[in-house]
Design a protein around this motif. Structure first.
Motif, PDB file in Angstrom:
ATOM      1  N   ARG A 188       0.850  -1.207   0.000  1.00 40.68           N
ATOM      2  CA  ARG A 188       0.000   0.000   0.000  1.00 40.68           C
ATOM      3  C   ARG A 188       0.874   1.240   0.000  1.00 40.68           C
ATOM      4  NH1 ARG A 188      -4.864   1.425   4.209  1.00 40.68           N
ATOM      5  NH2 ARG A 188      -5.679   3.148   2.999  1.00 40.68           N
ATOM      6  N   PRO A 189       0.665   2.149  -0.954  1.00 39.71           N
ATOM      7  CA  PRO A 189       1.489   3.357  -1.021  1.00 39.71           C
ATOM      8  C   PRO A 189       1.187   4.301   0.151  1.00 39.71           C
ATOM      9  CG  PRO A 189      -0.245   3.462  -2.660  1.00 39.71           C
ATOM     10  CD  PRO A 189      -0.329   2.102  -2.022  1.00 39.71           C
ATOM     11  N   SER A 190       2.203   5.033   0.556  1.00 41.51           N
ATOM     12  CA  SER A 190       2.020   5.961   1.676  1.00 41.51           C
ATOM     13  C   SER A 190       1.836   7.399   1.207  1.00 41.51           C
ATOM     14  CB  SER A 190       3.218   5.888   2.628  1.00 41.51           C
ATOM     15  OG  SER A 190       4.397   6.211   1.929  1.00 41.51           O
ATOM     16  N   GLY A 191       2.024   7.655  -0.056  1.00 46.82           N
ATOM     17  CA  GLY A 191       1.853   9.020  -0.579  1.00 46.82           C
ATOM     18  C   GLY A 191       1.401   8.945  -2.023  1.00 46.82           C
ATOM     19  N   GLY A 192       0.636   9.921  -2.418  1.00 47.92           N
ATOM     20  CA  GLY A 192       0.114   9.930  -3.786  1.00 47.92           C
ATOM     21  C   GLY A 192       0.553  11.169  -4.527  1.00 47.92           C
ATOM     22  N   HIS A 193      -0.133  11.404  -5.609  1.00 47.13           N
ATOM     23  CA  HIS A 193       0.197  12.552  -6.449  1.00 47.13           C
ATOM     24  C   HIS A 193      -0.485  13.809  -5.973  1.00 47.13           C
ATOM     25  CE1 HIS A 193      -3.373  10.629  -8.138  1.00 47.13           C
ATOM     26  NE2 HIS A 193      -3.757  11.820  -8.518  1.00 47.13           N
TER      27      HIS A 193
END
Length: 193
Positions: A188-193
């Protein structure tokens, strides 16, 4: 006079050569099903196809007792959910078609492999990892960690499938998905765009 005939004859010959080469003789419907490209298919956006996978019964169509809202009234438009919009990068990409069936089969294999551990009450991350690598998943692509005193969570990067789940005394749950938007891994990513 001879020069005028040549001037008109060359373009006429070029047009006839193009027509004789067969341009425009193939229709999009002729190649749509044989794996070839189709201009009609390129213009039409594809919709994911879900069908019952082996061992799965067709899901009933959900019905709603709430009447549909009139889309012409301004109050029928739901408010924009900025939280969901801003956190969309953390929503797993669902599987469709054959990949969905492969994901369900992989989830079933994992559940069957972990069941003996669960029955013994062995919720050690090392045991879970050993069972998953025993299924043929690369040790470098399997993560497992303690989830409370009597539970373990795991993640398997078997791209194009990602398999994530938990095992505790209540049972084993495995979800298959296709990764995350804007992210190359299964975690699961911890930061997005």
């Amino acid at each position: 006079m001879r020069r005028t005939e040549v001037r008109f004859g060359i373009p006429l010959l070029a047009i006839l050569a193009v027509l004789a080469a067969g341009c425009g003789t193939e229709r999009a419907a002729d190649t749509a099903g044989d794996g070839g490209s189709s201009r009609a298919a390129a213009r039409t956006p594809s919709t994911p196809v879900d069908f019952p996978c082996p061992g799965e019964s067709p899901a009933p169509t959900p019905t709603s007792s709430v009447p549909a809202a009139d889309s012409s009234s301004p109050s029928a438009t739901p408010p924009v959910d900025h939280y969901a919009e801003n956190h969309g990068f953390m929503v797993p990409i669902p599987l469709h078609g054959e990949r969905r069936c492969a994901g369900l089969a992989a989830a079933d294999r994992i559940e069957a492999a972990l069941e003996p551990l669960r029955e013994r009450g062995d919720f050690a991350p090392e045991s879970t990892r050993g069972a998953l690598t025993g299924l043929g998943y690369s040790a470098g692509k399997v993560q497992s960690y303690q989830n409370g005193p009597t539970g373990v969570s795991f993640l398997v990067d078997a791209r194009p499938l990602c398999l994530e789940g938990t095992m505790n005394s209540g049972g084993t749950k495995v979800d298959a998905f296709a990764g995350y938007p804007d992210h190359t891994g299964c975690d699961r990513p911890s930061g997005g765009h």
